[in-house]
Design a protein around this motif. Structure first.
Motif, PDB file in Angstrom:
ATOM      1  N   LEU A   7       0.833  -1.200   0.000  1.00 15.95           N
ATOM      2  CA  LEU A   7       0.000   0.000   0.000  1.00 15.95           C
ATOM      3  C   LEU A   7       0.868   1.250   0.000  1.00 15.95           C
ATOM      4  O   LEU A   7       2.001   1.192   0.468  1.00 15.95           O
ATOM      5  N   PRO A   8       0.397   2.389  -0.452  1.00 20.80           N
ATOM      6  CA  PRO A   8      -0.918   2.599  -1.055  1.00 20.80           C
ATOM      7  C   PRO A   8      -0.961   2.060  -2.481  1.00 20.80           C
ATOM      8  O   PRO A   8       0.077   1.882  -3.122  1.00 20.80           O
ATOM      9  N   ILE A   9      -2.165   1.803  -2.957  1.00 27.40           N
ATOM     10  CA  ILE A   9      -2.376   1.311  -4.311  1.00 27.40           C
ATOM     11  C   ILE A   9      -3.172   2.351  -5.080  1.00 27.40           C
ATOM     12  O   ILE A   9      -4.207   2.815  -4.615  1.00 27.40           O
ATOM     13  N   ARG A  10      -2.639   2.719  -6.249  1.00 25.83           N
ATOM     14  CA  ARG A  10      -3.342   3.623  -7.155  1.00 25.83           C
ATOM     15  C   ARG A  10      -3.210   3.062  -8.566  1.00 25.83           C
ATOM     16  O   ARG A  10      -2.135   2.599  -8.946  1.00 25.83           O
ATOM     17  N   PHE A  11      -4.316   3.108  -9.317  1.00 30.05           N
ATOM     18  CA  PHE A  11      -4.270   2.667 -10.706  1.00 30.05           C
ATOM     19  C   PHE A  11      -5.264   3.448 -11.540  1.00 30.05           C
ATOM     20  O   PHE A  11      -6.229   4.007 -11.020  1.00 30.05           O
ATOM     21  N   LEU A  12      -4.989   3.509 -12.836  1.00 28.24           N
ATOM     22  CA  LEU A  12      -5.914   4.104 -13.792  1.00 28.24           C
ATOM     23  C   LEU A  12      -6.742   2.997 -14.393  1.00 28.24           C
ATOM     24  O   LEU A  12      -6.247   1.890 -14.627  1.00 28.24           O
ATOM     25  N   THR A  13      -7.993   3.283 -14.662  1.00 28.53           N
ATOM     26  CA  THR A  13      -8.846   2.311 -15.320  1.00 28.53           C
ATOM     27  C   THR A  13      -9.635   3.015 -16.424  1.00 28.53           C
ATOM     28  O   THR A  13     -10.099   4.136 -16.239  1.00 28.53           O
ATOM     29  N   VAL A  14      -9.712   2.348 -17.566  1.00 33.58           N
ATOM     30  CA  VAL A  14     -10.478   2.844 -18.705  1.00 33.58           C
ATOM     31  C   VAL A  14     -11.433   1.736 -19.112  1.00 33.58           C
ATOM     32  O   VAL A  14     -11.021   0.598 -19.317  1.00 33.58           O
ATOM     33  N   THR A  15     -12.709   2.069 -19.213  1.00 34.98           N
ATOM     34  CA  THR A  15     -13.723   1.115 -19.652  1.00 34.98           C
ATOM     35  C   THR A  15     -14.282   1.598 -20.975  1.00 34.98           C
ATOM     36  O   THR A  15     -14.698   2.740 -21.087  1.00 34.98           O
TER      37      THR A  15
END
Length: 87
Positions: A71-79
């Motif tokens: 941690l910490p966890i950060r991510f980008l997501t595209v749908t």
């Protein structure tokens, strides 16, 4: 985790310390890790993701973080959605 609107992108910071229920939705999703390490499940497969890793998958299979490793966890997501009547 709340999903972004169809055809959009968002940055997700994982605020929880334990596994959440898997998500399922129409469309294709791309996840890009920014920070932290996690094991991400898709269907019956699991992937350990580090900063700089990317994963593309069908959103209709159950998916989501299985184990939060660093941690910490950060991510980008595209749908993205095609010309399907599902949305």
């Amino acid at each position: 985790m709340r999903l972004p609107p169809p055809g959009s992108a968002s940055m997700v910071q994982v605020p929880w310390a334990r596994r959440r229920p898997a998500a399922q939705h129409a469309g294709t999703e791309i996840l890009y890790m920014l920070e932290g390490v996690m094991v991400y499940g898709h269907g019956k497969s699991s992937y350990t993701l580090h900063p700089g890793d990317a994963l593309q998958f069908d959103g209709e299979a159950p998916h989501g973080p299985e184990r939060l490793v660093e941690l910490p966890i950060r991510f980008l997501t595209v749908t993205a959605f095609g010309d399907s009547p599902h949305h």
